[in-house]
Every structure is written in C-alpha cells, then in structure tokens.
Scaffold this motif. Structure first.
Motif, short mmCIF file in Angstrom:
data_model
loop_
_atom_site.label_atom_id
_atom_site.label_comp_id
_atom_site.label_asym_id
_atom_site.label_seq_id
_atom_site.Cartn_x
_atom_site.Cartn_y
_atom_site.Cartn_z
N ALA A 213 0.78 -1.26 -0.06
CA ALA A 213 0.14 0.08 0.09
C ALA A 213 0.96 1.31 0.00
O ALA A 213 0.69 2.23 -0.71
CB ALA A 213 -0.94 -0.27 1.10
N VAL A 214 1.83 1.27 0.92
CA VAL A 214 2.68 2.10 1.16
C VAL A 214 3.43 2.57 -0.20
O VAL A 214 3.65 3.65 -0.76
CB VAL A 214 3.70 2.51 2.36
CG1 VAL A 214 4.73 1.73 2.15
CG2 VAL A 214 4.00 3.87 2.49
N GLY A 215 3.79 1.50 -0.95
CA GLY A 215 4.68 1.30 -2.04
C GLY A 215 4.03 2.24 -3.08
O GLY A 215 4.21 2.94 -3.85
N LEU A 216 2.45 1.63 -3.31
CA LEU A 216 1.88 2.20 -4.49
C LEU A 216 1.65 3.69 -4.15
O LEU A 216 1.54 4.40 -5.19
CB LEU A 216 0.64 1.28 -4.54
CG LEU A 216 0.69 -0.29 -4.97
CD1 LEU A 216 -0.67 -0.92 -4.69
CD2 LEU A 216 1.07 -0.14 -6.59
N TYR A 217 1.16 4.07 -3.19
CA TYR A 217 0.98 5.27 -2.73
C TYR A 217 2.18 6.20 -3.05
O TYR A 217 2.00 7.30 -3.97
CB TYR A 217 0.89 5.59 -1.44
CG TYR A 217 0.47 6.77 -0.86
CD1 TYR A 217 -0.72 7.86 -1.06
CD2 TYR A 217 1.40 7.52 -0.04
CE1 TYR A 217 -0.85 8.99 -1.03
CE2 TYR A 217 1.32 8.85 0.08
CZ TYR A 217 0.24 9.45 -0.25
OH TYR A 217 -0.03 10.91 0.04
N VAL A 218 3.51 5.74 -2.99
CA VAL A 218 4.74 6.73 -2.87
C VAL A 218 4.81 6.76 -4.52
O VAL A 218 5.20 7.73 -4.77
CB VAL A 218 5.89 6.04 -2.24
CG1 VAL A 218 7.08 6.60 -2.65
CG2 VAL A 218 5.75 6.13 -0.56
N VAL A 219 4.75 5.64 -5.01
CA VAL A 219 5.10 5.49 -6.54
C VAL A 219 4.14 6.33 -7.33
O VAL A 219 4.52 7.09 -8.15
CB VAL A 219 5.24 4.16 -7.06
CG1 VAL A 219 5.62 4.19 -8.55
CG2 VAL A 219 6.49 3.61 -6.46
N PHE A 220 2.79 6.16 -7.15
CA PHE A 220 1.90 6.64 -7.96
C PHE A 220 1.38 7.82 -7.59
O PHE A 220 0.73 8.74 -8.19
CB PHE A 220 0.89 5.44 -8.49
CG PHE A 220 1.35 4.41 -9.23
CD1 PHE A 220 1.72 4.65 -10.63
CD2 PHE A 220 1.65 3.23 -8.59
CE1 PHE A 220 2.07 3.59 -11.29
CE2 PHE A 220 2.05 2.22 -9.21
CZ PHE A 220 2.42 2.39 -10.49
N TRP A 221 1.17 8.26 -6.17
CA TRP A 221 0.44 9.33 -5.94
C TRP A 221 1.75 10.54 -5.63
O TRP A 221 1.72 11.53 -6.22
CB TRP A 221 -0.17 9.29 -4.45
CG TRP A 221 -1.70 8.91 -4.77
CD1 TRP A 221 -2.81 9.95 -4.70
CD2 TRP A 221 -2.12 7.79 -5.22
NE1 TRP A 221 -3.85 9.18 -4.97
CE2 TRP A 221 -3.46 7.84 -5.32
CE3 TRP A 221 -1.88 6.42 -5.25
CZ2 TRP A 221 -4.39 7.14 -5.65
CZ3 TRP A 221 -2.52 5.47 -5.71
CH2 TRP A 221 -3.78 5.69 -5.93
N ILE A 222 2.41 10.28 -4.78
CA ILE A 222 3.65 11.26 -4.56
C ILE A 222 4.60 11.52 -5.81
O ILE A 222 4.52 12.59 -6.37
CB ILE A 222 4.66 10.83 -3.33
CG1 ILE A 222 3.69 10.56 -2.13
CG2 ILE A 222 5.81 11.97 -3.23
CD1 ILE A 222 4.40 10.17 -0.94
N ALA A 223 5.06 10.31 -6.35
CA ALA A 223 6.30 10.56 -7.58
C ALA A 223 5.42 10.71 -8.98
O ALA A 223 5.88 11.32 -9.91
CB ALA A 223 7.02 9.35 -7.49
#
Lengths: 914, 87
Positions: A213-223
């Motif tokens: 979850a945190v990985g997907l968030y970081v990659v697709f939302w933040i970056a």
C-alpha cells in the motif's frame, strides 16, 4: 487526526485480533479441523517471519545508503527456496522422522545425541537472538516515537524522553504473554503450534499489504509513476554506489541464504512446524514471490524519501514518515501496524524456538543430573518443561529488553541484524556436513562451532560495543598492542569490510576445525548410526533403528517414563496404539527394541533427542549397538548406489548384446537357409545322374535283346554318370574341407605366373575345341606367392574353363592380364562373352549357383567351381572377385599377396568361417 | 525420465540463478541505461528474480511427489514406508 494514543489503541486492537486468530486456530486444530491451518499457503506465509521489522523499516534505510544491496537479504533465501529439493526437503524429512524440536536438537541428534553439542548450539542461538529481539523492540518504540513526535501528541501522558524505555518494556511484556499463552500450551509430541502459526500467517499478510500500500502510494501518488521515481536526482545517488556488486554483495547473499536455514526461528517454522512435506513444493516458489513483492517498492520509497523529506530524516523510518508527511493518517497507521506485525511475529517465533532449546537442552540435562527428589510422578517432567519454557520466554524477552535499554543510546542495534546472521551462520558447516558427510563427527562439530563462534564474537560482536565497555584503542592497536590480533584486521587482513572479514575468519576456522577434527577422531557407534540414518534418510526409514540397537526394558518402567514426560493421557494413547499395531488386545505393548526406539523418538519430540536418550537409558537394560548391522546398512546403501549405477551400464550393455545377438541370429538363419538350399541342391544334383544310372541299368537288366553296341553305349553313359557323381561328391567334400580349414596342405613359395602358364596350357585343348583364343599379358618374371601350386592351378583352370564354356559369342577370346601392385599379384581373366547378368552377380560364388545349370554340359562341374576357387584363394590370403560390369564380358580378378621376403607369411586362421 | 529431467532442471535453475545474481555477471548490467525509465540494473535484478520464481513454480508440479507418509507422525510406524523413493 493521528495521535500516539490512537496508534496505541489500534495496536492493542490488533493484538486482540491476533489472540483471537490464534485462539480459534488452536481450537479448530484440537477438534481436528486442520484444513486451513495446515494449508501450504499458511505454511509459506508463516515462513515470512524471516521478514522482521529490521527488513520492514530497515530495507528502505539500507537502500537509501547502499542502493540495491538490500536485495541480497532476499536473494539468498530465494535461491535456497528455489532449490528446496536438495537441502530443505532433506532437512524437513529428517526433522520430521527424528522429531527434531529445534536446530540444536537436530545437530545434537545427528552427532550421537550429544548433550554438550546441544548446549553449545543453544548458547550460540541465545547470544545471536537476544540483540535481534532488542532490535525489534527498538523498531516498535521508534515508530511510536516518530508518530508521537510528528503529531505532537504524547502517549498516555508519558514524557517523550522516557517513551522508548516504557513502550519497549510493555511491548516486551505483551509479546511474552502472547507467546506463553500460545507457545507453551502443551508439550506436544509433534511440537506444532497451530495457533501461533495461524497468527504469524495473518501478520505476514498484514505486513505485505502495508508495504504494498505504501509503495503504491509513494510511486503513483507522490512521484506520479515509475519512470518519474527513477528520474529523481536522488535515484542516481542511490543506485550509483561505488562497489555495490563486490565481495560484500556475495557475502551478504551467502549470509542470507545461510540465515534462512540456520536461524532458530526459521528452523522452527520451516522444519518443526511443517505439517506436510509437500507444502515445501508450494513454498519453493511462493515464498520467493512473497520476498519479491516485499522488496518491490523498497527502492522507490528510498528514492522518493530522500528526495522529498527534509535532509537529516532517518531513512530507516521513511516507510512511516512518507505517508505522515503527506497527512495520510490511515496509511501511516497501516504502516505502523505492518511494522508492529513484523516485530511481534519475529519475537514470538524466536522466543518459542529459544525457549524450547533452553528447556530441552539446558534445563532438562541439569534436571536429569540432579539427584532424584522423589519417584517420578505422572507428568512431572512435562510440568517442569512447561514451567521452564514459560520462564525462558520471560527471561529471553527480559534479556532482549535489557540489551535494548543498554544500547538504546547507541547505533549498535542497526547493524545487529547482520551480526546475528553471521552468528547463526556458524551452524552451517556442522549442519551441512551432518547431512551429507558420513565422517563428520561430534568432536569435529563441537570444535568447529566453538572456534567459529569465538572468532565471530571477537571479530564482529565485540567491535559493535566499541566506545562503550571497550576502549577504542583496543580496536586500533589490538589487545596488548599486538597488531596482528586487531579484531577487525586479524593477522593483518586490513581494508576489508568488517562483515566479510569476520565471516571469512570465523567460517574458515569453523570449517577447517570441523573437517580436521572429524578426520582425526573416531566416531562412536551411536554417532555412526545416526550419521547413516540422517544422511540416507530417503533410503533408511528411522524405523530401521531397531535393527541396530538392541535393548530391553520393563514395560511398566517405560510407561511411567512416558507418563512423566507426555502426561497420562498421551502416554496411554501412545502405548495403546502401538499395542494394537503389534496385534495385542492388551493396552500395553511388548517392550521390544522397536517399541523402545519408537518411544524414544516420541519423547525426543518433547524434550529433545539427547535428553530423551538419557531418560530412556535410565530404565533400559543391556543396550548394545550392533556394529555389524550398522556396517551392513552402510554397505547396503553403498551397494544400492553402486548397483543402480551398474544396472544402468549393464542395461546398456544388454541392449548392445541383444542387438548383436539379433544380428547373429539373422546370420545364423541365413546360414541355415543356405545349408538347406545346399542339401536340397546336392540331392538334386545327385538325383539326376542317379536317375539316369537307374533307368539305364534297369534297361540293361530287363531287356536281354539289346545289341552289344547299345549296351556298351548305355554302360558308357552309366560310367560317365558315376564319374560325374564321384566328381560332384569329391567337390563337395573338397569344399567342405576347405571351408572348415581342415585341408592338409601347407603353404609354400610358388611362382604364380608359372602356375598360370601351366593352367593356360592345360586349357589350350579345350580352347581350341571351342575355337577360342587365349592371350596372356603382363608380368613375365617369376612372382612368388605363398600357396599351393596344384590348388592355384585348379583356380586358374576353373576360371579359364568357365570363361571358355560360357562364352557364347561368335569369336570367343580370353585376355589374361597379370600385374604386381602394392605388394600384391593381380590376375584378371577377361572374356568377351555376354557377361554375368546383374541379378546373378552376387550368386555366382554361392554353391550350386543355378545360373549355368540349364545348359551345363555333362563334363561341367556341379556349380561349385567358383565357390571352391574362392575358398582356396582365401586359404592363401587372397581374394577372388567379379569386377564390375563394363559391358565387355565378364572379368574375374584374383589377388594374391606377394611372399614376404623377410619373414614367413601368416597362414589363414584355423577354422575360418564362411 | 520426466522426473529426472525436472530434478536436473531445478539444479540448473538454482545454479544459473545464483551465477546470474552474483558478480562478475551482475556488474555487467550496472550501466547508465534505462528500460522504460527504470535503470537497467534494477530491471535485471528483479527480472532474474521473477524468472526464478516462475521457473520454480513451473518445476514444482513436475518434481516427483513424496510418497504419502503416515497421516500423523504420532501414529505407530508402519512397514509400508520401508524402501520408499530414494532421492
């Protein structure tokens, strides 16, 4: 809004959930509903106890500092599990058959059920694991702290500076309670903790889900996408470590591969808790997949964290701080729970594994050596074990907590994970050697382990206290100023990564001593037996043990013993089941050696092989280990291997032989047919003259009125026919003698050309009669061959007369050419007749070739001429062939080797075949 | 024959996987090339990793099953497990 208290209560709720899962699973398993708990997926998930909070949080930190290096921690286990068929399968099989309750138990059991070895392994495991537990406590408290700091809230009003100690303490207490409740419920002969395994599996899912979850968030939302992540300037900084792929990469991969096998908690989950060997089949790919997913987002999180978080933030906490930075409270909470999961699952399993080891290998041997307080009471050993396990769990967690407090202010903990890995890696030589090397002995294993672990402690563990209890000068100049003994540059090995350095020296010393001492010291009989049972586990079921150890005991003593260890109910069940198997209606089985071996294994599951052996030994009498049987077994195994190899080559030989036999058979059949042909042809040939002799003699007998002239003619015919018959029979005899090599003529130097001239002269009359001309060309001088003059003449006469007889052309002519080439004499007899029909070319050398039978004159041979000629020439090492058809008549070629002037010619082989 | 092949294949996969993930082969892919925006070395490491998983998955069903063992290990031993499959 996230607050420390909210996080605390979520964590408590989560723990309550774990309790529920463990409780329900335990309940189900006791009712026999094991379908879900014992599934391969649950098994695989529980193995993920490998991924602790050190990897949950620390992997990102490692990636931020050393780029891809973090992957080695997962690649080693991946390779071990992909190759599960070789090591893990054998380990699990042995663990199950011999009821190993821990890695210490397995090693001690392999080396003659040695108590001292078990104690050593247990101590190493405790030393290696305690700091690791402290690391988990630190991870949990740090995550609390991060949340408390970030949200500006306080946890239950505790001031922040005390926070870590207090939370650490309560986390340790909570884990101890959980572990004691579900990990020491019973002394199970199987040592299966279904409740714990189920809880660990749930935790595995939670931590994976949190990371994804945190990985997907970081990659697709933040970056904003994968390429965007790697386009960040920090990406290059992270990935371009100077020598990421050097010796340290190899060492780390090796170390993590070792750890997945040797860590006590991994052994506990992979081997002891294994419910079905075929679950490994699934784990072989599913666990690597789990690791793959776990580490998929590690790099992006590290890159994005470095790029977006303020400088100086702790990269070990990026997983948590990134979502908090972006005010994703729910996600942050999930991450916290994930990290909490990783920590708790590791602590629970590790402390169970350690408590089993401590109680079985340290407490039990001591209790057994104490003077007996009273006669054994039912279940007293069991009670002692349970109490000692509960106390050990408490003590282990207390130790972990103490270590955590002692090192709370230093950074020593961060490197503790790899230090622990290197510590348990010392088990590897003894373990692998024990599984694959017959000569590996207890003394060797003990020496290797001890020396290895001391070296490890000196070169890796000790330096982790630098600046604390030990002055820095100790490391710079070495003890007493001896530079060669500097812990991180032993014997001048400077400039090496400390981990690689320690691994090299400790494992090097370990292996060398293990092998050397094993080779020097003789094994005890029990060691040899256990070695055979372990190494050949797929060939020799443990039940074979009864073959080698003969012992007897009173069944009552055994029953009392079993009750003490297993409790009344289990002991009763065990004895009754075995009695049934023996075919007895009684509840007590015959105390034969097989039963005693079975009982000892059952007890070993509870108290360890070494203690079980000591306890059983107390009640049995007259134990003998049959060395003879043992040697036989070893021999049998060797033989089986050799036989199977021999079988393989034999079967290939057999195939070859069968093919050769088939071919020989075909040849024989052909020969048989030839023989039949020959016989029928001989009969036929004999019959024709016989018929005419009979009819003419009948006429002579019955008709008295015949004129003298007539009767003379008839008698002449009869005479001719008998001559022909005699000749035929002579020829047949001649041929058969020739073919069997029985003819008694010797080879002597002969001038072949003189013989040829004589033959031509002999045939001149016949040629004149047929108006044929004979021309002889070629060599003139004497040409010496080894042969027999008359026989050679016979061959030439046969060839010449054939050429005359069968030449139906208008002006018959013979060309005889002789030449010498390549130390051989070649004589060609060429006619200008119609030649030999293509279909007959193969047959004319056969006996009674029918080719010329139809218009054969009375004086002609019986069709044996060419066959005889060929046989004669073969005796003289020569050949007779019909040259390929050129359309100008037939040409026969005689080839004879010239006489060796220096030595004698080699005669033909006796009994030459057709 | 098929089982023997699967066994040999798992050896090959393990050995080659190990070689591919260690120097000197690994640093060969450590160069400033990107595949779809991702550095080559990252694609390589994770690609080999995934390939290993797929290979292990494909082979896991081809490897011979272990003979069915006693349902529970605390059942009395039976003679039928004698001489079961060698490795």
């Amino acid at each position: 809004m996230l607050s420390a208290n909210a996080v605390l209560f979520t964590a408590l709720a989560y723990v309550a959930l774990l309790f529920l899962v463990a409780f329900v699973s335990d309940l189900r398993s006791r009712k026999g509903w094991l379908a879900l708990v014992r599934s391969p997926v649950v098994y695989t998930l529980s193995i993920s106890v490998y991924c602790t909070s050190w990897t949950f949080y620390g992997a990102v930190g490692s990636a931020a500092r050393n780029g891809l290096e973090f992957a080695t921690i997962y690649l080693g286990p991946t390779l071990v599990f992909v190759g599960w068929w070789f090591l893990l399968r054998k380990l699990v099989r042995i663990g199950r058959i011999h009821r190993s309750s821990s890695i210490g138990d397995l090693i001690s059991s392999r080396y003659g059920k040695s108590t001292s070895l078990a104690v050593l392994v247990t101590l190493i495991a405790v030393i290696g694991t305690t700091p690791y537990i402290a690391l988990q406590l630190k991870a949990v408290t740090t995550s609390f702290q991060v949340i408390a700091d970030a949200t500006g809230t306080s946890l239950l009003g505790i001031p922040t500076r005390d926070l870590d100690i207090r939370t650490g303490f309560w986390v340790a207490v909570g884990m101890a309670v959980f572990t004691i409740l579900f990990g020491t419920r019973n002394i199970d002969a199987n040592e299966h903790h279904h409740g714990v395994v189920a809880a660990i599996a749930v935790e595995a899912l939670v931590k994976l889900f949190a990371l994804l979850a945190v990985g997907l968030y970081v990659v697709f939302w933040i970056a904003g996408g994968v390429p965007e992540v790697f386009a960040l300037p920090t990406s290059a900084a992270v990935l371009q470590g100077s020598d990421t792929f050097g010796i340290r990469w190899v060492a780390l991969t090796f170390l993590s591969a070792t750890a997945i096998v040797c860590l006590p908690r991994q052994f506990q989950i992979t081997v002891v808790e294994n419910a079905d060997e075929n679950h490994l089949r699934t784990a072989g790919w599913l666990f690597p997949l789990y690791l793959f997913l776990t580490s998929l987002f590690t790099l992006p999180i590290a890159i994005v964290g470095l790029a977006t978080l303020p400088a100086g933030s702790n990269p070990d906490m990026f997983v948590l701080t990134l979502p908090m930075q972006h005010d994703q409270s729910a996600l942050a909470l999930l991450v916290f729970i994930g990290g909490f999961s990783s920590a708790t699952s590791m602590v629970i399993v590790a402390s169970i594994a350690l408590s089993i080891m401590v109680s079985n290998h340290i407490v039990m041997p001591i209790a057994l050596r104490l003077p007996r307080r009273s006669a054994g009471v039912s279940g007293d050993v069991k009670a002692l074990l349970l109490v000692s396990r509960r106390i050990s769990i408490g003590v282990i967690l207390l130790l972990g907590f103490a270590y955590f407090v002692a090192s709370a202010k230093s950074d020593a903990l961060a490197s503790m994970g790899l230090i622990a890995f290197a510590g348990v890696a010392q088990f590897l030589p003894s373990l692998i050697g024990g599984l694959y090397w017959h000569q590996a002995s207890k003394s060797g294993a003990f020496a290797g382990l001890l020396a290895g672990v001391l070296t490890w402690a000196y070169t890796l563990l000790l330096p982790s206290f630098e600046g604390g209890a030990i002055p820095a000068t100790f490391f710079e100049r070495g003890p007493w100023g001896i530079a060669a003994l500097r812990p991180q540059a032993l014997f001048g090995a400077e400039g090496v990564d400390p981990l690689v350095h320690s691994l090299f020296w400790s494992l090097g010393v370990n292996v060398v001593l293990f092998v050397a001492v094993s080779l020097c010291r003789e094994q005890k009989p029990l060691e040899r037996l256990q070695a055979t049972l372990f190494i050949d586990v797929f060939r020799n079921p443990a039940d074979n043990e009864a073959r080698f150890i003969r012992r007897s005991a009173a069944i009552d003593d055994l029953y009392v013993l079993a009750q003490r260890i297993l409790g009344a109910e289990q002991a009763h069940r065990l004895f009754r089941d075995f009695a049934r198997k023996q075919g007895s209606r009684d509840d007590l089985p015959q105390p034969d050696t097989e039963f005693i071996a079975h009982l000892e294994r059952q007890l070993a599951g509870g108290i360890g092989a070494a203690s079980a052996r000591v306890m059983v030994s107390q009640v049995i009498t007259g134990e003998t280990i049959s060395l003879e049987e043992l040697m036989k077994l070893v021999d049998e195994t060797q033989q089986v291997i050799e036989y199977s190899q021999q079988l393989e080559s034999k079967s290939q030989q057999l195939q070859t032989t069968a093919r050769q036999l088939r071919e020989a058979n075909q040849r024989l059949k052909a020969l048989d047919a030839q023989k039949d042909d020959f016989l029928s042809q001989v009969s036929h040939e004999v019959r024709t003259p016989m018929a005419s002799i009979r009819s003419f003699s009948e006429i002579l007998l019955s008709d008295a009125d015949l004129s003298h002239e007539q009767s003379t003619r008839f008698i002449e015919i009869i005479h001719n026919e008998t001559l022909r018959l005699t000749r035929l029979l002579d020829e047949i005899l001649d041929l058969s003698h020739l073919e069997r090599g029985e003819l008694t003529w010797t080879l002597e130097p002969v001038d072949a050309l003189a013989v040829l001239r004589r033959a031509v002269e002999t045939c001149q009359g016949m040629a004149d009669g047929a108006a044929a001309t004979i021309a002889v060309n070629g060599e003139t001088g004497p040409v010496e061959v080894l042969g027999h003059g008359d026989r050679l003449a016979q061959v030439f006469i046969n060839l010449i007369s054939n050429a005359i007889k069968h030449n139906t052309g208008p002006s018959p002519r013979l060309d005889i050419r002789s030449s010498v080439a390549d130390r051989r004499l070649i004589v060609d007899v060429q006619d200008n007749g119609p030649g030999v029909a293509a279909a007959d070319r193969d047959r004319i050398f056969a006996k009674f070739s029918r080719t010329w039978a139809s218009d054969r004159p009375v004086t002609a041979g019986a069709g044996l001429g060419l066959a005889i000629s060929r046989a004669i020439l073969r005796r003289m090492n020569g050949t007779l062939d019909l040259l390929p058809d050129t359309g100008q008549g037939a040409c026969f070629r005689v080839v004879l080797p010239l006489r060796q002037t220096t030595g004698t010619a080699v005669g033909p082989a006796a009994g030459e075949q057709l | 024959m098929r089982r023997q092949k699967a066994r040999d294949a798992i050896v090959a996969v393990t050995v080659f996987g190990t070689l591919l993930l260690l120097p000197p082969i690994l640093p060969f892919f450590d160069r400033s090339v990107t595949v779809g925006g991702v550095p080559l070395i990252v694609v390589y490491v994770f690609g080999v990793w995934l390939a290993l998983i797929v290979a292990a998955w494909a082979l896991s069903r081809r490897l011979p099953m272990d003979a069915p063992r006693r349902a529970r290990l605390d059942d009395p031993p039976t003679d039928q497990i004698r001489g079961e499959g060698a490795d």
